[in-house]
Design a protein around this motif. Structure first.
Motif, PDB file in Angstrom:
ATOM      1  N   GLU A  19       3.979  -0.517  12.574  1.00  0.00           N
ATOM      2  CA  GLU A  19       3.219  -1.913  13.042  1.00  0.00           C
ATOM      3  C   GLU A  19       2.581  -2.133  11.826  1.00  0.00           C
ATOM      4  OE1 GLU A  19       4.649  -3.552  15.434  1.00  0.00           O
ATOM      5  OE2 GLU A  19       5.860  -1.988  15.933  1.00  0.00           O
ATOM      6  N   ILE A  20       1.824  -1.607  10.887  1.00  0.00           N
ATOM      7  CA  ILE A  20       1.097  -1.663  10.009  1.00  0.00           C
ATOM      8  C   ILE A  20       1.397  -2.798   9.116  1.00  0.00           C
ATOM      9  CG2 ILE A  20      -0.517  -0.829   7.992  1.00  0.00           C
ATOM     10  CD1 ILE A  20      -0.169   1.924   9.145  1.00  0.00           C
ATOM     11  N   ASN A  21       0.457  -3.595   8.888  1.00  0.00           N
ATOM     12  CA  ASN A  21       0.775  -4.793   7.832  1.00  0.00           C
ATOM     13  C   ASN A  21       0.677  -3.932   6.292  1.00  0.00           C
ATOM     14  OD1 ASN A  21       0.509  -7.083   5.647  1.00  0.00           O
ATOM     15  ND2 ASN A  21      -0.990  -7.935   6.773  1.00  0.00           N
ATOM     16  N   LYS A  22       1.848  -3.954   5.524  1.00  0.00           N
ATOM     17  CA  LYS A  22       1.870  -3.061   4.384  1.00  0.00           C
ATOM     18  C   LYS A  22       1.335  -3.795   3.265  1.00  0.00           C
ATOM     19  CE  LYS A  22       6.080  -0.432   6.045  1.00  0.00           C
ATOM     20  NZ  LYS A  22       7.327   0.295   5.719  1.00  0.00           N
ATOM     21  N   ASN A  23       0.742  -5.164   3.371  1.00  0.00           N
ATOM     22  CA  ASN A  23       0.223  -5.578   2.450  1.00  0.00           C
ATOM     23  C   ASN A  23      -1.291  -5.370   2.200  1.00  0.00           C
ATOM     24  OD1 ASN A  23       2.401  -6.918   1.282  1.00  0.00           O
ATOM     25  ND2 ASN A  23       2.172  -8.505   3.168  1.00  0.00           N
ATOM     26  N   ILE A  24      -1.860  -4.849   3.109  1.00  0.00           N
ATOM     27  CA  ILE A  24      -3.320  -4.403   3.406  1.00  0.00           C
ATOM     28  C   ILE A  24      -3.750  -3.271   2.195  1.00  0.00           C
ATOM     29  CG2 ILE A  24      -5.137  -3.359   4.759  1.00  0.00           C
ATOM     30  CD1 ILE A  24      -3.787  -4.612   7.176  1.00  0.00           C
ATOM     31  N   ASN A  25      -4.745  -3.216   1.426  1.00  0.00           N
ATOM     32  CA  ASN A  25      -5.296  -2.452   0.438  1.00  0.00           C
ATOM     33  C   ASN A  25      -6.417  -1.786   0.842  1.00  0.00           C
ATOM     34  OD1 ASN A  25      -3.115  -3.230  -1.491  1.00  0.00           O
ATOM     35  ND2 ASN A  25      -4.117  -4.969  -1.967  1.00  0.00           N
ATOM     36  N   PHE A  26      -6.627  -0.438   0.417  1.00  0.00           N
ATOM     37  CA  PHE A  26      -7.755   0.124   0.422  1.00  0.00           C
ATOM     38  C   PHE A  26      -8.071   0.644  -1.019  1.00  0.00           C
ATOM     39  CE2 PHE A  26      -9.883   4.338   0.573  1.00  0.00           C
ATOM     40  CZ  PHE A  26     -11.178   3.796   0.818  1.00  0.00           C
ATOM     41  N   LEU A  27      -9.193   0.036  -1.450  1.00  0.00           N
ATOM     42  CA  LEU A  27      -9.398   0.192  -2.964  1.00  0.00           C
ATOM     43  C   LEU A  27      -8.262  -0.195  -3.700  1.00  0.00           C
ATOM     44  CD1 LEU A  27     -11.711   3.364  -2.678  1.00  0.00           C
ATOM     45  CD2 LEU A  27     -12.647   1.016  -2.968  1.00  0.00           C
ATOM     46  N   ASP A  28      -7.668   0.560  -4.640  1.00  0.00           N
ATOM     47  CA  ASP A  28      -6.489   0.413  -5.501  1.00  0.00           C
ATOM     48  C   ASP A  28      -5.284   1.014  -4.742  1.00  0.00           C
ATOM     49  OD1 ASP A  28      -7.431   3.011  -5.765  1.00  0.00           O
ATOM     50  OD2 ASP A  28      -6.783   3.298  -7.832  1.00  0.00           O
ATOM     51  N   VAL A  29      -5.099   1.269  -3.422  1.00  0.00           N
ATOM     52  CA  VAL A  29      -3.946   1.782  -3.159  1.00  0.00           C
ATOM     53  C   VAL A  29      -3.575   1.124  -1.669  1.00  0.00           C
ATOM     54  CG1 VAL A  29      -3.940   4.208  -3.809  1.00  0.00           C
ATOM     55  CG2 VAL A  29      -5.106   3.536  -1.570  1.00  0.00           C
ATOM     56  N   LYS A  30      -2.421   1.153  -1.274  1.00  0.00           N
ATOM     57  CA  LYS A  30      -1.786   0.475   0.000  1.00  0.00           C
ATOM     58  C   LYS A  30      -2.402   1.291   0.970  1.00  0.00           C
ATOM     59  CE  LYS A  30       0.507  -2.883  -1.840  1.00  0.00           C
ATOM     60  NZ  LYS A  30       0.049  -4.122  -1.218  1.00  0.00           N
ATOM     61  N   TRP A  31      -2.971   0.736   2.126  1.00  0.00           N
ATOM     62  CA  TRP A  31      -3.533   1.547   3.167  1.00  0.00           C
ATOM     63  C   TRP A  31      -2.256   2.144   4.165  1.00  0.00           C
ATOM     64  CZ3 TRP A  31      -7.321   3.600   5.678  1.00  0.00           C
ATOM     65  CH2 TRP A  31      -7.253   3.833   7.095  1.00  0.00           C
ATOM     66  N   TYR A  32      -1.466   1.751   4.312  1.00  0.00           N
ATOM     67  CA  TYR A  32      -0.342   2.388   4.860  1.00  0.00           C
ATOM     68  C   TYR A  32       0.072   3.759   4.432  1.00  0.00           C
ATOM     69  CZ  TYR A  32       3.767   0.960   2.243  1.00  0.00           C
ATOM     70  OH  TYR A  32       4.675   0.859   1.232  1.00  0.00           O
ATOM     71  N   GLU A  33       0.071   3.875   3.027  1.00  0.00           N
ATOM     72  CA  GLU A  33       0.398   4.996   2.355  1.00  0.00           C
ATOM     73  C   GLU A  33      -0.768   5.938   2.296  1.00  0.00           C
ATOM     74  OE1 GLU A  33       1.331   3.506  -1.540  1.00  0.00           O
ATOM     75  OE2 GLU A  33       3.542   3.122  -0.999  1.00  0.00           O
ATOM     76  N   PHE A  34      -2.030   5.509   2.209  1.00  0.00           N
ATOM     77  CA  PHE A  34      -3.155   6.385   2.034  1.00  0.00           C
ATOM     78  C   PHE A  34      -3.615   6.837   3.700  1.00  0.00           C
ATOM     79  CE2 PHE A  34      -7.727   6.757   2.082  1.00  0.00           C
ATOM     80  CZ  PHE A  34      -8.067   7.610   1.272  1.00  0.00           C
TER      81      PHE A  34
END
Length: 493
Positions: free
Chosen positions: A392-407
């Motif tokens: 359900e994560i919004n895959k457009n959200i970033n944490f610093l220079d990476v995608k939040w859902y991947e990180f």
């Protein structure tokens, strides 16, 4: 306690009443086993004493099929049919024709195995029968059919096992029943565990409320505890009139939750009246509308002192088989309010079967109130894993220079596998819900995850929080061990 000769002369009052020693309890306990439907569900009793109204009375689960006969007349027919059924030898059971007992699998198997001279296996739900046939690899020898009686299928399984195994042929039927059930449970245990979340999702919200009269969703921050509840409400179109939501906090008290006497001005005259809290308000609604299910949702339960907030209402949290409070209590203020508002007839108060209490708990909170064991025992718990709602994560959200859902899952794995910290230090997919929340994540990791263990150098390259908050990339912020851990995971995937 209830010999067969006594059973043959039973009245409705003998079958089910309000006493702990009633026959229904005896029948349930003497024939209690895995794979069986329960007599705690009153519909399974066929005839039952209903306390869910201001006019307690005996009911018959299939009364609409017999509109011209009284409950008493139908019960007499039921006893005569049950006696004839019980006295039919198991090898002739396929010829028996049901009337009132038609489709009543739970009562059929329980009565037959309690009183018959030729008892058989004790499995009484179609789904369980099918699972047993599958787990014993009997599909080619025993065919499940809706046209067969449940007890007939029980006997088919028993016959096959006894015929094909000389050791089983010698075993008492009660022992054989337990062996079959235990073997099934071993085979299905792992599969059931894997599918548990899927089964949970398939329940409708009303089914969920029926199943869990009191439920607490627990998990790390951001896993979607409130989201889980909200999803049920939205998916099942539960109108707002059927649920109320409250959040506990350190200064939240009994008078907020239950109610208190307060000055009220009417026509310039001051009087003192009981002003209900949210619990009493929804209790009134549920008692006044037994046709609908109501839900009290309590967010952040351990941020308040539950024992103090619930007070004497704690005693009502024990539920009986029908879902009503097992123990009623005296509470003059609530009682008088209910009597005034909805013409409440009882002299004590209770929680009805159609009111569920659903709570959420953040397992990572440190400076909160402890929930004692006695309180926990009265709730079912559903732990929400950090991976459960990741789709359900919004895959457009970033944490610093990476995608939040991947990180975020890489970080969670590192917290467990390399830092050797507990699961409640992890972060769920909803820990952040949009961009520009870098500081929130870094401060949580610095103060709550790593800071409490005084080992910041195991995750952060930077020595101070102020400088950490200025980092623009994960390479500038985190130690090489963590960065290598992420690369290894990506390569393995």
């Amino acid at each position: 306690i209830f010999p067969y000769e006594t059973f043959k002369n039973f009245t409705l009052q003998d079958w089910d009443d309000e006493t702990p020693n009633k026959f229904i309890n005896y029948l349930e306990n003497r024939t209690n086993f895995s794979g069986s439907g329960s007599l705690g569900y009153v519909q399974n009793r066929l005839f039952y004493y209903s306390k869910n109204s201001d006019n307690p009375k005996y009911e018959f689960a299939k009364k609409k099929n017999y509109p011209k006969e009284s409950i008493e007349e139908l019960f007499e027919r039921f006893i005569l049919e049950a006696v004839s059924f019980i006295e039919t030898p198991i090898n002739e059971i396929s010829e028996f024709e049901f009337d009132i007992l038609e489709g009543a699998n739970v009562i059929q198997t329980k009565l037959y195995n309690l009183y018959s001279k030729t008892p058989t296996l004790r499995l009484n739900t179609p789904e369980y029968i099918k699972q047993i046939i599958s787990s014993l690899n009997l599909e080619s020898n025993i065919k499940y059919s809706k046209n067969k009686k449940i007890i007939e299928l029980d006997y088919d399984i028993e016959k096959y096992l006894r015929k094909n195994n000389s050791e089983i042929a010698k075993v008492d039927i009660k022992v054989l029943s337990k062996l079959v059930v235990d073997f099934h449970d071993i085979v299905y245990k792992e599969e059931s565990r894997k599918n548990d979340n899927n089964v949970e999702e398939q329940l409708t919200f009303n089914d969920w409320g029926e199943k869990y009269r009191q439920m607490i969703f627990a998990g790390a921050p951001g896993v979607g505890k409130s989201y889980k509840v909200e999803k049920y409400l939205n998916d099942n179109k539960i109108n707002s009139e059927y649920f109320k939501r409250v959040t506990f906090y350190p200064d939240y008290e009994y008078h907020n939750f239950i109610g208190t006497i307060m000055p009220v001005t009417k026509d310039e005259v001051i009087s003192y009246e009981f002003v209900p809290g949210i619990f009493t308000s929804i209790l009134k609604d549920a008692l006044n509308d037994k046709e609908n299910h109501y839900y009290l949702i309590i967010e952040e339960m351990t941020r308040g002192n539950c024992a103090s907030i619930f007070g004497d209402i704690f005693q009502l949290l024990d539920r009986d088989d029908e879902g009503n409070s097992k123990y009623e209590i005296d509470n003059d203020n609530v009682l008088k309010y209910l009597q005034k508002e909805i013409s409440y007839k009882k002299e004590k108060i209770y929680i009805p079967f159609n009111l569920s209490i659903i709570g959420t708990i953040n397992t990572s909170d440190q400076n909160v109130f402890a929930m004692d064991t006695a309180f926990k025992r009265r709730f079912d718990f559903k732990y929400i894993d950090v991976e459960e709602n990741k789709e359900e994560i919004n895959k457009n959200i970033n944490f610093l220079d990476v995608k939040w859902y991947e990180f975020y899952m890489n970080l969670n794995d590192y917290i467990i596998d390399k830092l050797d910290l507990s699961e409640d230090r992890q972060m769920g997919p909803f820990f952040i819900v949009d961009d520009n929340q870098n500081d929130k994540i870094i401060m949580y990791l610095w103060n709550d995850v790593i800071g409490s263990y005084n080992n910041k150098e195991e995750l952060f390259k930077i020595k101070t929080l102020a400088k950490a908050l200025k980092a623009k990339t994960i390479e500038k912020l985190f130690v090489n061990d963590f960065l290598e851990f992420i690369k290894d995971k990506e390569n393995n995937e």
